[in-house]
Design a protein around this motif. Structure first.
Motif, short mmCIF file in Angstrom:
data_model
loop_
_atom_site.label_atom_id
_atom_site.label_comp_id
_atom_site.label_asym_id
_atom_site.label_seq_id
_atom_site.Cartn_x
_atom_site.Cartn_y
_atom_site.Cartn_z
N VAL A 275 0.71 -1.34 -0.20
CA VAL A 275 -0.01 -0.10 0.07
C VAL A 275 0.89 1.27 -0.01
CG1 VAL A 275 -1.77 1.50 1.17
CG2 VAL A 275 -1.84 -1.34 1.25
N GLY A 276 0.79 1.98 -1.20
CA GLY A 276 1.60 3.31 -1.07
C GLY A 276 0.77 4.21 -0.39
N ILE A 277 1.43 5.05 0.45
CA ILE A 277 0.74 6.26 1.24
C ILE A 277 1.49 7.43 0.81
CG2 ILE A 277 0.19 6.75 3.56
CD1 ILE A 277 1.05 3.58 4.21
N LEU A 278 0.69 8.30 0.58
CA LEU A 278 1.19 9.70 0.35
C LEU A 278 0.40 10.78 1.43
CD1 LEU A 278 2.79 10.75 -2.01
CD2 LEU A 278 0.79 11.60 -3.05
N LEU A 279 1.42 11.36 2.04
CA LEU A 279 0.96 12.35 3.15
C LEU A 279 1.10 13.88 2.86
CD1 LEU A 279 2.86 10.08 5.50
CD2 LEU A 279 0.35 10.47 5.87
N PRO A 280 0.54 14.49 1.96
CA PRO A 280 0.64 15.96 1.37
C PRO A 280 0.27 16.81 2.61
CG PRO A 280 -1.39 14.85 0.28
CD PRO A 280 -0.89 13.86 1.24
N GLN B 89 -0.03 6.04 -11.61
CA GLN B 89 -0.40 5.95 -9.96
C GLN B 89 0.67 5.15 -9.02
OE1 GLN B 89 -3.77 4.42 -11.60
NE2 GLN B 89 -3.36 6.30 -12.83
N LYS B 90 1.75 5.18 -9.52
CA LYS B 90 2.94 4.70 -9.07
C LYS B 90 3.56 5.59 -8.16
CE LYS B 90 2.41 0.33 -10.91
NZ LYS B 90 2.10 -0.81 -10.28
N LEU B 91 3.86 5.00 -7.09
CA LEU B 91 4.77 6.11 -5.93
C LEU B 91 6.24 5.64 -6.11
CD1 LEU B 91 4.67 8.03 -3.73
CD2 LEU B 91 4.23 6.06 -2.15
N LEU B 92 7.18 6.44 -6.34
CA LEU B 92 8.61 6.36 -6.41
C LEU B 92 9.30 7.07 -5.34
CD1 LEU B 92 9.35 7.20 -10.11
CD2 LEU B 92 8.71 5.00 -9.16
N PRO B 93 10.35 6.32 -4.81
CA PRO B 93 10.91 6.97 -3.55
C PRO B 93 11.97 8.14 -3.69
CG PRO B 93 12.06 4.88 -4.30
CD PRO B 93 10.91 5.19 -5.23
N ILE C 193 -0.18 3.88 -5.12
CA ILE C 193 -0.70 4.85 -4.30
C ILE C 193 -2.25 4.39 -4.01
CG2 ILE C 193 -1.14 7.19 -3.68
CD1 ILE C 193 0.89 7.88 -5.84
N LYS C 194 -2.35 3.97 -2.61
CA LYS C 194 -3.88 3.84 -2.40
C LYS C 194 -4.52 4.53 -1.36
CE LYS C 194 -3.39 -1.50 -3.40
NZ LYS C 194 -4.41 -1.15 -4.72
N LEU C 195 -3.51 5.23 -0.68
CA LEU C 195 -3.97 5.92 0.57
C LEU C 195 -3.17 7.40 0.27
CD1 LEU C 195 -3.56 3.60 3.68
CD2 LEU C 195 -5.69 4.32 2.78
N VAL C 196 -4.30 8.46 0.54
CA VAL C 196 -3.84 9.82 0.57
C VAL C 196 -4.19 10.30 1.78
CG1 VAL C 196 -4.06 12.15 -0.32
CG2 VAL C 196 -4.02 10.07 -1.94
#
Lengths: 312, 115
Positions: A129-134, A167-171, A226-229
């Motif tokens: 689960v990719g998590i983005l915290l803007p 919709q992929k998250l890169l480090p 990215i599954k969670l914002v």
């Protein structure tokens, strides 16, 4: 295998730090070896090994860094030149740190071949689960992502979320920059993190936390979705609490925090829209870090991909 | 009923362009989205990207209903009627708010009269 960054220093020549930032080769040359060593901790080269999909010719950029130079007014100042052109001049080492971070980010992002969108955000991953915290500065996002990284999550960034059109998250896993309140809380909550905390000699009030090493994705298809914002907001004196928010509301935050919106235009808008279509959005009021981590773990459990055995 | 625009400004002014909006919309006018905006519907409302201005407009639920009904196939009066049906109200109760919303859309060049 990940390569160690090359740091060379002697009394006669400037210290040199060579980094691979995705498809870019960035070389920092500094007249102060101590500062270069600190920079090495800040942006560990090992996390930026070129990925399989970045087949573009490697671009090479040289930054020359001059620390504590005395100008004509007898003021101390710090300078950065890029390929010989003056690009930064200021009295503040902290500002130069920020500037160099942005330089590396820019070079790294330009090295990506796939369209991408950059958002001012922390980022992490757990169980696929990719998590983005803007969030804005002082929202507690670096402290929160540090707590996640020290609780079994894979650390991706405390500064920028790199999102691809799929919709992929890169480090972008630079060392986590913590302000005094943040590192105090982290040390109190995770006492063993002290050995990972780094403070620049003669430096400012910030401290940097080295997150655990991880293996970056080897190609785009294996990068995490990215599954969670989650929009974090520090609330002193309140229990941690999470509540769903509408995706249109999250778009407002994305639009405000986007770092390359103007350059991408409609393409960037579509990347952000597609990310929000595919993800679930929440507001997290954070104070106690153990509570906050537990709430994020609950969300991950709700949204983690089903394994084939479980699905069958 | 509140038809709200919330604008996430990235660059430039949030004011509409200088072209003056019509003060009065005739009921038989067909309205359609312009090419200037890239709209998409997310949970919670329509978000529309203003391409020349690099701005995002975020419409609340009610404004989104009005915008989605102005697809070029309905006249102003038909939009008012359909909004009234959605909210189970009389057309005259929603008329002023819908006209205000439509005028705002035109002012911001999200909609234009279809000839």
């Amino acid at each position: 295998m990940v390569a160690e960054p090359e740091v060379l220093a002697s009394a006669e020549k400037p210290a040199i730090l060579s980094l691979n930032a995705y498809g870019a080769e960035v070389r920092f040359e500094c007249d102060d070896p101590e500062f270069t060593r600190w920079l090495h901790f800040l942006v560990p080269a090992a996390r930026f090994e070129p990925l399989a999909w970045t087949n573009a010719p490697v671009r090479s950029t040289v930054f020359q860094i001059s620390v504590d130079r005395v100008n004509k007014k007898r003021e101390r100042e710090h300078r950065v030149t890029r390929n010989g052109e003056l690009v930064f001049e200021n009295h503040s080492l902290s500002r130069m740190q920020w500037f160099l971070e942005r330089c590396l980010l820019r070079e790294a992002a330009l090295g990506l071949e796939t369209p991408y969108s950059l958002v001012h955000a922390a980022a992490a991953e757990k169980d696929g689960v990719g998590i983005l915290l803007p969030a804005s500065s002082k929202s507690g996002k670096s402290t929160l992502v540090a707590a996640l990284a020290l609780s079994g999550f894979t650390y991706y960034s405390d500064e920028v979320g790199i999102m691809t059109e799929s919709q992929k998250l890169l480090p972008y896993p630079k060392a986590i920059t913590l302000k005094p309140g943040g590192w105090d809380t982290i040390l109190r909550t995770f006492p063993s993190s002290r050995e990972r905390m780094y403070k620049r000699p003669n430096g400012n009030t910030f401290r940097h936390l080295m997150a655990p090493i991880f293996q970056p994705p080897t190609d785009l298809s294996s990068a995490v979705d990215i599954k969670l914002v989650i929009l974090p907001k520090y609330k002193e004196g309140r229990s941690a609490k999470v509540k769903p928010i509408e995706k249109a509301q999250a778009m407002r935050q994305f639009a405000r925090r986007s770092m390359n919106w103007k350059r991408l235009g409609p393409e960037g808008f579509m990347i952000l829209s597609n990310v929000l279509q595919a993800a679930e959005c929440y507001r997290l009021y954070t104070n106690d870090l153990h509570e906050s981590v537990a709430l994020v773990k609950d969300l991950v459990a709700q949204h983690k991909p089903q394994t084939s055995a479980a699905a069958g | 009923m509140v038809f709200e625009y919330r604008e996430s400004s990235r660059t430039g002014s949030s004011k509409a362009d200088s072209a003056s909006p019509p003060n009065h919309l005739k009921g038989d006018v067909l309205l359609a989205p312009t090419d200037r905006f890239m709209p998409t519907t997310l949970e919670g409302g329509v978000v529309a990207f203003d391409i020349p201005k690099d701005q995002v407009f975020i419409l609340n639920e009610q404004a989104s209903v009005v915008f989605n009904l102005t697809d070029g196939s309905r006249t102003v009066d038909q939009v008012i009627q359909d909004v009234a049906i959605v909210y189970e109200m009389d057309a005259e109760e929603v008329r002023a708010d819908v006209l205000e919303a439509l005028n705002n859309f035109i002012e911001h060049k999200m909609l234009e009269a279809k000839s």
